[in-house]
Design a protein around this motif. Structure first.
Motif, short mmCIF file in Angstrom:
data_model
loop_
_atom_site.label_atom_id
_atom_site.label_comp_id
_atom_site.label_asym_id
_atom_site.label_seq_id
_atom_site.Cartn_x
_atom_site.Cartn_y
_atom_site.Cartn_z
N VAL A 35 0.84 -1.20 0.00
CA VAL A 35 0.00 0.00 0.00
C VAL A 35 0.87 1.25 0.00
O VAL A 35 0.58 2.23 -0.71
N TYR A 36 1.95 1.23 0.77
CA TYR A 36 2.86 2.37 0.79
C TYR A 36 3.44 2.62 -0.60
O TYR A 36 3.50 3.76 -1.08
N THR A 37 3.86 1.54 -1.27
CA THR A 37 4.43 1.67 -2.62
C THR A 37 3.40 2.23 -3.59
O THR A 37 3.71 3.09 -4.42
N LEU A 38 2.17 1.75 -3.50
CA LEU A 38 1.11 2.22 -4.39
C LEU A 38 0.72 3.67 -4.09
O LEU A 38 0.31 4.41 -5.00
N LEU A 39 0.83 4.08 -2.84
CA LEU A 39 0.61 5.50 -2.51
C LEU A 39 1.68 6.37 -3.15
O LEU A 39 1.38 7.45 -3.69
N GLN A 40 2.92 5.91 -3.07
CA GLN A 40 4.03 6.67 -3.65
C GLN A 40 3.87 6.81 -5.16
O GLN A 40 4.24 7.85 -5.73
N SER A 41 3.34 5.78 -5.80
CA SER A 41 3.17 5.82 -7.26
C SER A 41 1.86 6.47 -7.67
O SER A 41 1.56 6.57 -8.87
N LYS A 42 1.06 6.88 -6.67
CA LYS A 42 -0.22 7.56 -6.88
C LYS A 42 -1.25 6.67 -7.59
O LYS A 42 -2.16 7.16 -8.26
N HIS A 43 -1.14 5.36 -7.41
CA HIS A 43 -2.15 4.46 -7.92
C HIS A 43 -3.34 4.34 -6.96
O HIS A 43 -4.40 3.85 -7.35
N ILE A 44 -3.14 4.75 -5.73
CA ILE A 44 -4.22 4.70 -4.75
C ILE A 44 -4.18 5.96 -3.89
O ILE A 44 -3.16 6.66 -3.83
N ALA A 45 -5.30 6.22 -3.24
CA ALA A 45 -5.37 7.23 -2.18
C ALA A 45 -5.73 6.47 -0.90
O ALA A 45 -6.09 5.29 -0.93
N LEU A 46 -5.63 7.14 0.23
CA LEU A 46 -5.88 6.48 1.51
C LEU A 46 -6.98 7.20 2.25
O LEU A 46 -6.89 8.41 2.50
N ASN A 47 -8.04 6.48 2.58
CA ASN A 47 -9.15 7.03 3.35
C ASN A 47 -8.99 6.68 4.83
O ASN A 47 -8.44 5.62 5.15
N PRO A 48 -9.48 7.54 5.71
CA PRO A 48 -9.40 7.23 7.15
C PRO A 48 -10.25 6.03 7.50
O PRO A 48 -11.13 5.63 6.74
N PRO A 49 -10.00 5.42 8.65
CA PRO A 49 -10.76 4.23 9.04
C PRO A 49 -12.25 4.53 9.18
O PRO A 49 -12.65 5.61 9.60
N ARG A 50 -13.04 3.55 8.79
CA ARG A 50 -14.47 3.64 9.06
C ARG A 50 -14.72 3.19 10.49
O ARG A 50 -14.14 2.23 10.94
N ILE A 51 -15.57 3.91 11.17
CA ILE A 51 -15.90 3.55 12.54
C ILE A 51 -17.19 2.74 12.53
O ILE A 51 -18.25 3.26 12.19
N SER A 52 -17.10 1.48 12.88
CA SER A 52 -18.30 0.66 12.98
C SER A 52 -18.91 0.86 14.37
O SER A 52 -18.19 1.01 15.35
N GLY A 53 -20.21 0.87 14.43
CA GLY A 53 -20.86 1.06 15.72
C GLY A 53 -21.63 2.36 15.81
O GLY A 53 -22.20 2.67 16.86
N GLY A 54 -21.64 3.14 14.72
CA GLY A 54 -22.46 4.34 14.67
C GLY A 54 -22.02 5.46 15.60
O GLY A 54 -20.84 5.59 15.94
N LEU A 55 -22.98 6.26 16.02
CA LEU A 55 -22.69 7.44 16.83
C LEU A 55 -21.99 7.11 18.15
O LEU A 55 -21.04 7.82 18.52
#
Length: 431
Positions: free
Chosen positions: A290-310
């Motif tokens: 994932v780090y390598t793909l970020l460096q090559s700009k093939h992917i972006a990184l989204n923050p973690p999804r919080i399961s469990g709602g509010l």
């Protein structure tokens, strides 16, 4: 072990839980509950051995005061662990020696054992749940959650997990063998990254302690672990935790070498941890991809999804707030922080509604149920989660800013780094 990048040290209250006081009559009295618990588990006669003035070293001998075979293994080495990586020198020494024995490492109520003979590691034991063989096989995608539960349910006390899985037809012998290799690597890596604890190298061990005999070079394990420790620090600058979610970009350039397997499994919903299972490569190798793909700009990184709602969003913010308040309180600046937060909540728009009747308590945490209830007053149902993330994210960010003003830039930078994974979870997720 979960592939994580950092840890929090014990606070002063927790340290006092372990205190024992020796008076001028030579009588020892437990002050803290942890110390009392540990002493009660060691009923019997102990020999007090010579030691430096600031150390008490006792070992069980029974009433005769002599070391007998049934009194427990002789301690060849022991010491305190005060920083991550400090066990590397001990591990290197054991890898170069001809000693046969058990390295026991204790930290945060977790006990790990590594068995050495002639510079080789023969096996490991751990009571950390994520380092058990079944969980290791699960994280590498060899077993599903359902299969893991099925094997555990059919395993009687004393049975070997791997043997039971093979008998049930869910694993092959070579899969168990490979899982043991990975488990050894995980336990060794976790041991070397411990930042606070104690270690003991005990002379000899009973071969029956080894559930499986899996021989590996201690020096090779050490070199791999040191390399991994360096890379973890490097990767964590871009990927704060394995809960982050990679998402493909529109970049159509050729993929970096050896990342195809991971890239094909990236769907914008799987976290790095989940990708490790889907590819069978595990969290560390997947993080590297994932780090390598970020460096090559093939992917972006989204923050973690919080399961469990509010409620889960409020719990994440509370975890961050407790750490901030504890850090500032330790420096005697807590009153300033609390005053600044009260002013922020009163003067920053709808915060007085969101936090009405919700505290904070003396540790800085908010009342989760009340925050959830108040969210309905400041946001439509369809926007409740994004609104609560934004508002609590700003509240925590201000608390961090205020802590920095009280503690100084260097302390603020370290605190911000420590809180990175929690703050990321309060960011809005990309569409």
């Amino acid at each position: 072990a979960r592939f994580v990048g950092g840890c929090y040290s014990s606070d002063m209250k927790e340290a006092r839980d372990e205190l024992v006081r020796i008076n001028d009559r030579g009588e020892a009295h437990a002050i803290g509950p942890v110390a009392s618990q540990r002493l009660r588990a060691r009923v019997g006669a102990y020999r007090m051995l010579p030691a430096p003035g600031h150390v008490v070293f006792m070992r069980y001998t029974g009433e005769d005061g002599r070391r007998d075979d049934e009194d427990g293994a002789i301690v060849l080495l022991s010491g305190e662990i005060t920083a991550p990586g400090s066990m590397c020198d001990i591990f290197a020494l054991l890898g170069q020696s001809s000693w046969r024995g058990e390295l026991v490492v204790l930290s945060d109520d977790v006990t790990r054992s590594i068995f050495f003979e002639q510079g080789r590691v023969l096996g490991v034991q751990t009571d950390q749940a994520d380092e058990k063989l079944g969980r290791v096989l699960y994280r590498y995608g060899v077993l599903t959650e359902e299969q893991l539960a099925q094997i555990a349910g059919a395993t009687d006390k004393g049975d070997r997990f791997g043997k039971r899985a093979v008998d049930m037809g869910l694993l092959k012998q070579e899969q168990v063998y490979d899982g043991l290799r990975r488990q050894t690597e995980e336990v060794v890596f976790s041991t070397l990254t411990i930042g606070d604890g104690t270690f003991f190298f005990l002379n000899g061990f009973n071969d029956e302690r080894l559930v499986w005999r899996h021989v590996a070079s201690a020096n090779a394990l050490l070199m791999d672990a040191v390399t991994r420790m360096d890379e973890v620090r490097y990767f964590r600058e871009k990927i704060p935790s394995s809960d982050f979610v990679p998402q493909r970009t529109t970049n159509s350039a050729e993929l970096p070498e050896d990342t195809q397997v991971t890239y094909e499994k990236i769907d914008g919903s799987r976290s790095v941890e989940e990708l490790g299972r889907a590819t069978g490569r595990g969290e560390f190798s997947t993080t590297k991809d994932v780090y390598t793909l970020l460096q090559s700009k093939h992917i972006a990184l989204n923050p973690p999804r919080i399961s469990g709602g509010l409620p889960a969003i409020a719990q994440v913010s509370n975890e961050a707030l407790r750490i901030i308040h504890r850090t500032v309180d330790d420096q005697g600046k807590g009153e300033m922080l609390r005053s600044n937060l009260a002013s922020f909540a009163a003067g920053a728009g709808v915060y007085d509604i969101l936090l009405r009747g919700a505290g904070p308590d003396e540790k800085g945490a908010l009342t989760v149920d009340r925050v959830v209830e108040n969210t309905g007053l400041v946001a439509r149902e369809s926007e409740a989660e994004s609104t609560l993330k934004q508002m609590l994210g700003e509240y925590v960010s201000f608390a961090l800013f205020s802590a920095g003003a009280a503690l100084g830039e260097q302390a603020e930078a370290q605190l911000s780094k420590d809180l990175g994974p929690l703050l990321a979870q309060l960011q809005s997720h990309a569409k």
